[in-house]
Design a protein around this motif. Structure first.
Motif, PDB file in Angstrom:
ATOM      1  N   ALA A   1     -14.911  53.514 -16.072  1.00 26.80           N
ATOM      2  CA  ALA A   1     -15.793  52.639 -16.833  1.00 26.80           C
ATOM      3  C   ALA A   1     -16.921  52.221 -15.894  1.00 26.80           C
ATOM      4  N   PHE A   2     -18.041  51.819 -16.491  1.00 28.22           N
ATOM      5  CA  PHE A   2     -19.224  51.496 -15.706  1.00 28.22           C
ATOM      6  C   PHE A   2     -19.789  50.160 -16.168  1.00 28.22           C
ATOM      7  N   VAL A   3     -20.225  49.341 -15.205  1.00 32.15           N
ATOM      8  CA  VAL A   3     -20.791  48.036 -15.506  1.00 32.15           C
ATOM      9  C   VAL A   3     -22.100  47.893 -14.742  1.00 32.15           C
ATOM     10  N   ALA A   4     -23.178  47.557 -15.468  1.00 33.63           N
ATOM     11  CA  ALA A   4     -24.469  47.315 -14.827  1.00 33.63           C
ATOM     12  C   ALA A   4     -24.459  45.928 -14.200  1.00 33.63           C
ATOM     13  N   LEU A   5     -24.802  45.852 -12.922  1.00 35.23           N
ATOM     14  CA  LEU A   5     -24.871  44.583 -12.199  1.00 35.23           C
ATOM     15  C   LEU A   5     -26.341  44.278 -11.929  1.00 35.23           C
ATOM     16  N   SER A   6     -26.937  43.510 -12.819  1.00 33.88           N
ATOM     17  CA  SER A   6     -28.374  43.269 -12.789  1.00 33.88           C
ATOM     18  C   SER A   6     -28.836  42.545 -11.529  1.00 33.88           C
ATOM     19  N   VAL A   7     -28.061  41.608 -11.043  1.00 35.00           N
ATOM     20  CA  VAL A   7     -28.485  40.810  -9.888  1.00 35.00           C
ATOM     21  C   VAL A   7     -28.502  41.633  -8.604  1.00 35.00           C
ATOM     22  N   SER A   8     -27.559  42.560  -8.451  1.00 41.05           N
ATOM     23  CA  SER A   8     -27.469  43.340  -7.209  1.00 41.05           C
ATOM     24  C   SER A   8     -28.060  44.747  -7.330  1.00 41.05           C
ATOM     25  N   ASP A   9     -28.633  45.090  -8.493  1.00 37.78           N
ATOM     26  CA  ASP A   9     -29.258  46.409  -8.702  1.00 37.78           C
ATOM     27  C   ASP A   9     -28.274  47.554  -8.441  1.00 37.78           C
ATOM     28  N   GLU A  10     -27.080  47.413  -9.007  1.00 39.49           N
ATOM     29  CA  GLU A  10     -26.026  48.411  -8.821  1.00 39.49           C
ATOM     30  C   GLU A  10     -25.293  48.662 -10.136  1.00 39.49           C
ATOM     31  N   VAL A  11     -24.560  49.772 -10.128  1.00 37.18           N
ATOM     32  CA  VAL A  11     -23.595  50.049 -11.185  1.00 37.18           C
ATOM     33  C   VAL A  11     -22.223  50.032 -10.524  1.00 37.18           C
TER      34      VAL A  11
ATOM     35  N   ARG B   1     -34.230  48.480 -10.224  1.00 36.24           N
ATOM     36  CA  ARG B   1     -34.105  47.025 -10.341  1.00 36.24           C
ATOM     37  C   ARG B   1     -33.635  46.578 -11.727  1.00 36.24           C
ATOM     38  N   SER B   2     -32.785  45.608 -11.735  1.00 38.08           N
ATOM     39  CA  SER B   2     -32.271  44.952 -12.950  1.00 38.08           C
ATOM     40  C   SER B   2     -31.675  45.919 -13.965  1.00 38.08           C
ATOM     41  N   PRO B   3     -30.621  46.648 -13.581  1.00 45.54           N
ATOM     42  CA  PRO B   3     -29.988  47.544 -14.552  1.00 45.54           C
ATOM     43  C   PRO B   3     -29.426  46.762 -15.731  1.00 45.54           C
ATOM     44  N   ARG B   4     -29.570  47.326 -16.931  1.00 40.13           N
ATOM     45  CA  ARG B   4     -29.142  46.629 -18.147  1.00 40.13           C
ATOM     46  C   ARG B   4     -28.105  47.403 -18.952  1.00 40.13           C
ATOM     47  N   GLY B   5     -28.328  48.684 -19.155  1.00 35.02           N
ATOM     48  CA  GLY B   5     -27.435  49.471 -20.008  1.00 35.02           C
ATOM     49  C   GLY B   5     -26.970  50.724 -19.301  1.00 35.02           C
ATOM     50  N   VAL B   6     -25.803  51.220 -19.708  1.00 34.02           N
ATOM     51  CA  VAL B   6     -25.261  52.464 -19.143  1.00 34.02           C
ATOM     52  C   VAL B   6     -24.813  53.375 -20.281  1.00 34.02           C
ATOM     53  N   ALA B   7     -24.963  54.683 -20.063  1.00 37.61           N
ATOM     54  CA  ALA B   7     -24.526  55.658 -21.063  1.00 37.61           C
ATOM     55  C   ALA B   7     -24.147  56.960 -20.364  1.00 37.61           C
TER      56      ALA B   7
ATOM     57  N   THR C   1     -21.386  66.459 -18.702  1.00 38.33           N
ATOM     58  CA  THR C   1     -22.101  66.551 -17.425  1.00 38.33           C
ATOM     59  C   THR C   1     -21.512  65.520 -16.473  1.00 38.33           C
ATOM     60  N   PRO C   2     -21.871  65.604 -15.203  1.00 31.58           N
ATOM     61  CA  PRO C   2     -21.392  64.597 -14.253  1.00 31.58           C
ATOM     62  C   PRO C   2     -22.320  63.384 -14.168  1.00 31.58           C
ATOM     63  N   TYR C   3     -23.182  63.189 -15.179  1.00 35.21           N
ATOM     64  CA  TYR C   3     -24.233  62.181 -15.078  1.00 35.21           C
ATOM     65  C   TYR C   3     -23.999  60.947 -15.948  1.00 35.21           C
ATOM     66  N   LEU C   4     -24.572  59.847 -15.472  1.00 36.60           N
ATOM     67  CA  LEU C   4     -24.580  58.574 -16.168  1.00 36.60           C
ATOM     68  C   LEU C   4     -26.034  58.107 -16.188  1.00 36.60           C
TER      69      LEU C   4
ATOM     70  N   GLY D   1     -36.196  46.146 -14.609  1.00 32.41           N
ATOM     71  CA  GLY D   1     -37.124  45.722 -13.573  1.00 32.41           C
ATOM     72  C   GLY D   1     -37.921  46.840 -12.950  1.00 32.41           C
ATOM     73  N   SER D   2     -37.480  48.075 -13.145  1.00 34.94           N
ATOM     74  CA  SER D   2     -38.180  49.242 -12.606  1.00 34.94           C
ATOM     75  C   SER D   2     -38.915  50.024 -13.688  1.00 34.94           C
ATOM     76  N   ASP D   3     -38.770  49.606 -14.963  1.00 35.25           N
ATOM     77  CA  ASP D   3     -39.342  50.367 -16.087  1.00 35.25           C
ATOM     78  C   ASP D   3     -38.929  51.837 -16.011  1.00 35.25           C
ATOM     79  N   ALA D   4     -37.629  52.042 -15.757  1.00 38.89           N
ATOM     80  CA  ALA D   4     -37.137  53.398 -15.533  1.00 38.89           C
ATOM     81  C   ALA D   4     -35.687  53.536 -15.986  1.00 38.89           C
ATOM     82  N   VAL D   5     -35.262  54.791 -16.068  1.00 39.91           N
ATOM     83  CA  VAL D   5     -33.859  55.122 -16.308  1.00 39.91           C
ATOM     84  C   VAL D   5     -33.379  55.879 -15.074  1.00 39.91           C
ATOM     85  N   SER D   6     -32.348  55.356 -14.424  1.00 38.35           N
ATOM     86  CA  SER D   6     -31.749  56.029 -13.275  1.00 38.35           C
ATOM     87  C   SER D   6     -30.729  57.035 -13.783  1.00 38.35           C
ATOM     88  N   VAL D   7     -30.741  58.227 -13.195  1.00 35.19           N
ATOM     89  CA  VAL D   7     -29.728  59.236 -13.485  1.00 35.19           C
ATOM     90  C   VAL D   7     -28.784  59.245 -12.291  1.00 35.19           C
ATOM     91  N   VAL D   8     -27.521  58.916 -12.552  1.00 38.99           N
ATOM     92  CA  VAL D   8     -26.515  58.797 -11.504  1.00 38.99           C
ATOM     93  C   VAL D   8     -25.549  59.970 -11.611  1.00 38.99           C
TER      94      VAL D   8
END
Length: 121
Positions: free
Chosen positions: A2-12, A30-36, A41-44, A50-57
């Motif tokens: 399971a995955f949890v966005a941690l907005s304050v620490s900029d982590e999942v 910065r400021s992750p909000r949602g995860v999917a 695939t091996p991606y999240l 805060g970054s106006d972006a989607v991170s691919v993990v």
């Protein structure tokens, strides 16, 4: 997992539900909000307001592999049933960005002429 966005620490936070433990932490924008997760695939995907972006993990590697710029303040996101597209709520402008995920299946991220946003409505 399971995955949890941690907005304050900029982590999942990556949780191992079977062993009831934290399996890892991944730095993202910065400021992750949602995860999917992207099925098959091996991606999240992680929306980072805060970054106006989607991170691919890459989950197994525990690292962000690319950051895709989208509209203002991305929030909720969803992946299509065939995992070929993602829909990202752009809270700051009241629209939805559509990301082409077909490159994840081919081992690279295909970029449209406008970056990664294929369409917005």
């Amino acid at each position: 997992m399971a995955f949890v966005a941690l907005s304050v620490s900029d982590e999942v936070l990556v949780l191992d539900l079977v062993q009831s433990r934290v399996a890892g932490r991944v730095r993202v924008g910065r400021s992750p909000r949602g995860v999917a997760p992207v099925a098959g695939t091996p991606y999240l995907l992680v929306s980072c307001a805060g970054s106006d972006a989607v991170s691919v993990v890459e989950v197994e590697a525990g690292r962000e592999v690319v950051r895709l710029v989208v509209g203002h303040e991305p929030g909720a996101l969803a992946v299509s049933d065939d995992a070929r597209a993602a829909f990202v709520c752009e809270r700051g402008v009241g629209s939805v960005a559509v990301l082409d995920l077909s490159g994840l299946w081919e081992g690279w991220l295909r970029r449209s002429p406008r970056g990664t946003v294929v369409d917005a409505f």
